[in-house]
Design an enzyme around this catalytic site. Structure first.
Site, PDB file in Angstrom:
ATOM      1  N   GLY A   1      -6.047  -6.521   1.154  1.00  0.00           N
ATOM      2  CA  GLY A   1      -4.718  -6.465   1.760  1.00  0.00           C
ATOM      3  C   GLY A   1      -4.088  -7.833   1.952  1.00  0.00           C
TER       4      GLY A   1
ATOM      5  N   GLY B   1     -12.586  -4.786   1.270  1.00  0.00           N
ATOM      6  CA  GLY B   1     -13.985  -4.391   1.446  1.00  0.00           C
ATOM      7  C   GLY B   1     -14.449  -3.517   0.290  1.00  0.00           C
TER       8      GLY B   1
ATOM      9  N   ARG C   1       0.819  -1.217   0.000  1.00  0.00           N
ATOM     10  CA  ARG C   1       0.000   0.000   0.000  1.00  0.00           C
ATOM     11  C   ARG C   1       0.854   1.270   0.000  1.00  0.00           C
ATOM     12  NH1 ARG C   1      -5.035  -1.900   3.902  1.00  0.00           N
ATOM     13  NH2 ARG C   1      -6.302  -2.669   2.188  1.00  0.00           N
TER      14      ARG C   1
ATOM     15  N   LYS D   1     -12.530 -11.840   8.267  1.00  0.00           N
ATOM     16  CA  LYS D   1     -13.496 -10.783   8.608  1.00  0.00           C
ATOM     17  C   LYS D   1     -14.892 -11.213   8.148  1.00  0.00           C
ATOM     18  CE  LYS D   1     -10.469  -6.788   8.171  1.00  0.00           C
ATOM     19  NZ  LYS D   1      -9.821  -6.729   6.852  1.00  0.00           N
TER      20      LYS D   1
HETATM   21  P1  AMP Z   1      -9.504 -10.916   5.694  1.00  0.00           P
HETATM   22  O1  AMP Z   1      -9.060  -9.559   6.110  1.00  0.00           O
HETATM   23  O2  AMP Z   1     -10.954 -11.165   5.909  1.00  0.00           O
HETATM   24  O3  AMP Z   1      -9.100 -11.228   4.266  1.00  0.00           O
HETATM   25  O4  AMP Z   1      -8.762 -11.949   6.632  1.00  0.00           O
HETATM   26  C1  AMP Z   1      -7.388 -12.241   6.503  1.00  0.00           C
HETATM   27  C2  AMP Z   1      -6.973 -13.140   7.623  1.00  0.00           C
HETATM   28  O5  AMP Z   1      -7.756 -14.309   7.583  1.00  0.00           O
HETATM   29  C3  AMP Z   1      -5.544 -13.603   7.569  1.00  0.00           C
HETATM   30  O6  AMP Z   1      -4.841 -12.958   8.620  1.00  0.00           O
HETATM   31  C4  AMP Z   1      -5.627 -15.105   7.766  1.00  0.00           C
HETATM   32  O7  AMP Z   1      -4.714 -15.588   8.728  1.00  0.00           O
HETATM   33  C5  AMP Z   1      -7.026 -15.275   8.292  1.00  0.00           C
HETATM   34  N1  AMP Z   1      -7.570 -16.619   8.076  1.00  0.00           N
HETATM   35  C6  AMP Z   1      -7.664 -17.290   6.928  1.00  0.00           C
HETATM   36  N2  AMP Z   1      -8.160 -18.526   7.145  1.00  0.00           N
HETATM   37  C7  AMP Z   1      -8.392 -18.633   8.465  1.00  0.00           C
HETATM   38  C8  AMP Z   1      -8.870 -19.685   9.305  1.00  0.00           C
HETATM   39  N3  AMP Z   1      -9.201 -20.866   8.805  1.00  0.00           N
HETATM   40  N4  AMP Z   1      -8.982 -19.432  10.622  1.00  0.00           N
HETATM   41  C9  AMP Z   1      -8.613 -18.237  11.122  1.00  0.00           C
HETATM   42  N5  AMP Z   1      -8.142 -17.210  10.382  1.00  0.00           N
HETATM   43  C10 AMP Z   1      -8.017 -17.419   9.067  1.00  0.00           C
END
Ligand code: AMP
Length: 395
Positions: A350, A373, A35, A200
């Site tokens: 990200g 998002g 970024r 998220k």
């Molecule tokens: P997001 O910002 O929603 O794209 O979330 C990204 C985060 O999701 C990363 O830090 C990953 O470590 C986490 N993540 C992906 N798969 C899992 C899982 N099975 N359990 C917990 N966290 C996860």
């Protein structure tokens, strides 16, 4: 068409640029600089034209005084100075005499970075709730406002909506580029496949029913998938779950059964750690003490077969905890697959972009968007406040 930075004569003007410096920082170290790199073109353009450049950005979420220490933009100013080969003066204030005096003293071509805009959230959420008085204060510091924070265009905050409503405004090169890349999905070549993962869940799960009619298939993995598995009646142990969304997810599964593809096996363990013993297990055999950390090999193979047929792919959110070596495999293997297919592939967000960087696939996709998002809301067809407020010109 939106006005852009190129529509203004910047010489000698105080130009307030809203950047997105919301980068992952662990123990004070910036883990992914995507970024920051993405912001450089607009900043360089402004200083080359002898503007007085005032930078602002949020970083993380600020709910209490203690959140401030880990979310200061000081380290960003140091990194920016290195990358621009020019001093970026950091002002540890979001308002106050120091900031005002520093801006008054600025010479053409100089750069100031003010402190994290969300520090203002300790003041009745003034930034996030688009407080008018704060917007007026920030607008008074500058002559022109440029938004280049693509990752925040879906938010109507003071720094993304209130300030541009009070100043001549435009978008920067990053937002211009991202919007162009995403406009492809208005009419994508088919099959169009969306991959959705990440953690998220609450932020993203509500968007899925808007995406389903647009995509031919949605492959769901990562933290996002367990609420779906639970809704189908599987034991998911201590995996991430959005309990409140279960009725909604059940409806989605019923309505779009042939479009939603879920994992068939998982890589599980008993603690959120890279050191506890893990095992591969089919979704029928998860123990109540276990949590899903990644998709398993059969799921990887299944996703691969499907993706080999795709002509367009949009991917948001990693398929496992890719930061841990034991649980990076799903994300890494699927990145390898999409790097080698003949399709228009866009990564949005990200973490999936950070993963692509980490495993060296970022240059092998059509485009990597800096906002997660924001890209999802764009695909959903929602109006994005950070863009809506920007002045329009005839195209
Ligand atoms: P997001 O910002 O929603 O794209 O979330 C990204 C985060 O999701 C990363 O830090 C990953 O470590 C986490 N993540 C992906 N798969 C899992 C899982 N099975 N359990 C917990 N966290 C996860």
């Amino acid at each position: 068409m939106n006005k852009t930075i190129k529509d203004y004569d910047l010489t000698g003007k105080k130009v307030l640029i809203r950047c997105d410096f919301n980068v992952p920082i662990i123990n004070g170290e910036i883990i992914d600089e995507t970024r920051i790199d993405a912001s450089l073109k607009t900043i360089r353009y402004a200083i080359d034209r002898q503007a007085k450049v005032i930078l602002m950005s949020h970083l993380g979420r600020i709910k209490e005084e203690g959140d401030k220490q880990d979310n200061s933009l000081l380290s960003i100013s140091i990194k920016l100075s290195e990358k621009l080969d020019q001093k970026v003066l950091f002002i540890p204030q979001t308002r106050g005499l120091k900031l005002e005096t520093a801006i008054k003293k600025m010479k053409n071509g100089e750069i100031i970075l003010m402190e994290n805009t969300r520090f203002e959230d300790l003041n009745n959420e003034a930034e996030s709730k688009n407080d008018l008085e704060l917007s007026k204060y920030w607008a008074n510091l500058a002559d022109i406002y440029i938004n280049d924070a693509f990752g925040s265009i879906h938010r109507a905050h003071a720094s993304t909506y209130g300030v541009p409503s009070l100043l001549p405004n435009g978008i920067g090169f990053l937002i211009e580029k991202e919007l162009k890349a995403l406009s492809y999905f208005a009419n994508p070549e088919r099959p169009f496949i969306i991959i959705l993962g990440g953690a998220k869940i609450k932020d993203k799960i509500g968007i899925i029913d808007k995406l389903l009619p647009k995509a031919d298939l949605i492959l769901i993995g990562g933290g996002m998938s367990y609420t779906f598995l639970k809704a189908k009646g599987y034991e998911i142990g201590t995996s991430l779950l959005d309990k409140e969304s279960l009725p909604y997810v059940k409806r989605l599964i019923k309505e779009y059964n042939d479009k939603i593809v879920l994992p068939i096996d998982l890589n599980v363990t008993v603690e959120f750690s890279n050191t506890t013993i893990n095992r591969i297990v089919s979704i029928e055999n998860i123990d109540p003490k276990e949590m899903g950390m990644d998709i398993g090999p059969n799921t990887i193979e299944q996703f691969k077969q499907i993706l080999n047929t795709a002509k367009s792919v949009f991917w948001n959110g990693p398929l496992g905890v890719y930061e841990f070596s034991k649980y990076e495999i799903g994300t890494k293997k699927i990145l390898e697959v999409i790097a080698n297919i003949n399709a228009h592939v866009v990564l949005g967000g990200g973490d999936i972009v950070a993963a692509a960087n980490k495993f060296d696939y970022k240059d092998k996709v059509t485009h990597a968007c800096t906002g997660g998002g924001a890209t999802l809301e764009y695909l959903e067809g929602k109006k994005l406040p950070g863009i809506e407020i920007i002045e329009k010109i005839e195209s």
